[in-house]
Scaffold this motif. Structure first.
Motif, mmCIF file in Angstrom:
data_model
loop_
_atom_site.group_PDB
_atom_site.id
_atom_site.type_symbol
_atom_site.label_atom_id
_atom_site.label_comp_id
_atom_site.label_asym_id
_atom_site.label_seq_id
_atom_site.Cartn_x
_atom_site.Cartn_y
_atom_site.Cartn_z
ATOM 1 N N LEU A 41 0.824 -1.210 0.000
ATOM 2 C CA LEU A 41 0.000 0.000 0.000
ATOM 3 C C LEU A 41 0.859 1.261 0.000
ATOM 4 C CD1 LEU A 41 -2.846 -1.056 2.467
ATOM 5 C CD2 LEU A 41 -2.958 -0.904 -0.024
ATOM 6 N N GLN A 42 1.967 1.240 0.713
ATOM 7 C CA GLN A 42 2.882 2.390 0.679
ATOM 8 C C GLN A 42 3.287 2.713 -0.751
ATOM 9 O OE1 GLN A 42 6.328 1.967 3.177
ATOM 10 N NE2 GLN A 42 5.117 1.443 4.977
ATOM 11 N N MET A 44 1.858 2.170 -3.427
ATOM 12 C CA MET A 44 0.773 2.556 -4.321
ATOM 13 C C MET A 44 0.546 4.066 -4.341
ATOM 14 S SD MET A 44 -1.966 -0.585 -3.901
ATOM 15 C CE MET A 44 -2.970 -0.077 -5.312
ATOM 16 N N LEU A 45 1.220 4.792 -3.445
ATOM 17 C CA LEU A 45 1.284 6.242 -3.587
ATOM 18 C C LEU A 45 2.378 6.519 -4.600
ATOM 19 C CD1 LEU A 45 0.289 9.042 -2.589
ATOM 20 C CD2 LEU A 45 2.243 9.018 -1.020
ATOM 21 N N TRP A 116 1.729 9.282 4.585
ATOM 22 C CA TRP A 116 1.093 8.098 3.986
ATOM 23 C C TRP A 116 1.828 6.825 4.391
ATOM 24 C CZ3 TRP A 116 -2.966 5.761 2.517
ATOM 25 C CH2 TRP A 116 -2.891 4.590 1.753
ATOM 26 N N THR A 120 0.014 3.708 6.635
ATOM 27 C CA THR A 120 -0.120 2.283 6.307
ATOM 28 C C THR A 120 0.264 1.404 7.484
ATOM 29 O OG1 THR A 120 2.116 2.060 5.349
ATOM 30 C CG2 THR A 120 0.320 2.723 3.861
ATOM 31 N N MET A 176 -7.735 8.287 0.230
ATOM 32 C CA MET A 176 -6.487 7.815 -0.383
ATOM 33 C C MET A 176 -6.743 6.560 -1.207
ATOM 34 S SD MET A 176 -4.061 9.969 0.391
ATOM 35 C CE MET A 176 -2.566 9.050 0.006
ATOM 36 N N MET A 177 -7.514 5.632 -0.658
ATOM 37 C CA MET A 177 -7.767 4.379 -1.362
ATOM 38 C C MET A 177 -8.665 4.591 -2.584
ATOM 39 S SD MET A 177 -5.936 2.150 0.114
ATOM 40 C CE MET A 177 -6.518 0.868 -0.966
ATOM 41 N N VAL A 181 -4.333 6.444 -4.576
ATOM 42 C CA VAL A 181 -3.366 5.378 -4.844
ATOM 43 C C VAL A 181 -3.534 4.830 -6.264
ATOM 44 C CG1 VAL A 181 -3.203 4.732 -2.419
ATOM 45 C CG2 VAL A 181 -4.845 3.548 -3.888
ATOM 46 N N HIS A 184 1.248 1.455 -9.042
ATOM 47 C CA HIS A 184 2.624 1.825 -9.395
ATOM 48 C C HIS A 184 3.448 0.562 -9.653
ATOM 49 C CE1 HIS A 184 6.708 3.443 -9.030
ATOM 50 N NE2 HIS A 184 6.161 4.600 -9.368
ATOM 51 N N ALA A 232 -7.381 -2.076 -3.600
ATOM 52 C CA ALA A 232 -5.998 -2.343 -4.004
ATOM 53 C C ALA A 232 -5.919 -3.607 -4.841
ATOM 54 C CB ALA A 232 -5.103 -2.467 -2.768
#
Length: 284
Positions: A41-42, A44-45, A116, A120, A176-177, A181, A184, A232
């Motif tokens: 998840l980190q 994905m920023l 961010w 997470t 954020m979700m 995000v 990436h 995600a």
């Protein structure tokens, strides 16, 4: 005025320590049950994923990157408040900066990016405890979040993006979700083994891995994919189904049973907690 503002800022948080819920859950060895959820998840920023892509050994030696990253973060939580562990973590990131594909600049110490990454980990504690230990009450969730504010402030990074209360954090997380995000390449690489299988680990012979991988890979894929938020999962194209979801929820429910928790709580500390947590509790 400065002292009053500082006292007010500290009053909105709760301390870390042996009585805190963050200590209780963050170093619990059952945390492995959620898979790589926070790390994926980190990344994905977009800005954070790009920083890892440009500056980290994540792609060439994933295990080394994990081993290097986890200890200082654990020590930020379980170390003494005045140990400076958090600021050391911050300073590791001073030179992590560069250009995004669209030409915009990124920097790991940009408060929105840095928060961010922390968020997470906070969500990791909340998700793990609520899914694999016990259903958390609203008060427990609010307490974990208030403790996490103390944790974040140990980094010495601006807390401007940090939501004031747990309800605000929930809204931040959903935004954020839902809107921020992305899939990436760094995040995609981090879950690639779900469909391709793990590469042969260093230290294992080809024959040993050939025998182990048919058992290990499906379990790793189940834990990883099941442990990701649905949004995600969709962005990363991870295969899932209603049948697998039912199986995952049943798997989690077994861990939450009174019998399993009773047995776990009676294991030696060295089996229940990682070394950083053990040292923290021993120090008191």
């Amino acid at each position: 005025m400065t002292e009053l503002a500082e006292n007010s800022r500290r009053a909105d948080a709760l301390p870390l320590g042996p009585e805190s819920l963050v200590w209780k859950y963050f170093g619990d060895n059952r945390m492995y049950l959620i898979g790589p959820r926070p790390a994926v998840l980190q990344n994905m920023l977009a800005e954070l994923g790009q920083g890892v892509l440009d500056h980290s050994v994540f792609f060439s030696d994933t295990a080394a990157r994990v081993k290097r990253s986890i200890p200082p973060i654990m020590m930020t939580v379980y170390g003494a408040a005045d140990s400076g562990e958090g600021t050391r973590v911050r300073d590791f990131h001073r030179d992590i900066k560069g250009d995004m594909p669209d030409g915009n600049r990124y920097h790991a110490l940009d408060p929105d990016t840095y928060f961010w990454a922390h968020a997470t980990f906070v969500e990791q504690v909340l998700y793990f405890a609520d899914t694999f230990v016990k259903r958390l009450t609203r008060d427990e969730k609010e307490r974990i979040y208030a403790e996490s504010k103390t944790w974040y402030r140990r980094y010495g990074v601006s807390d401007r993006p940090m939501p004031a209360e747990y309800a605000d954090f929930q809204r931040y997380w959903d935004r954020m979700m839902d809107d921020i995000v992305v899939a990436h390449p760094t995040a995609q690489y981090g879950v690639g083994y779900v469909t391709k299988g793990f590469p042969q680990p260093k230290g294992l012979s080809p024959l040993t891995w050939k025998l182990l991988s048919p058992l290990f890979n499906p379990i790793a894929a189940f834990i990883t994919t099941g442990g990701m938020p649905p949004r995600a999962r969709d962005l990363l194209g991870l295969p899932w189904s209603e049948r697998r979801e039912r199986a995952y929820q049943a798997f989690a429910a077994v861990w939450r049973t009174r019998a399993v928790n009773w047995a776990w709580d009676r294991l030696p500390m060295r089996l229940r907690y990682n070394g950083f947590a053990q040292d923290g509790y021993a120090r008191g």
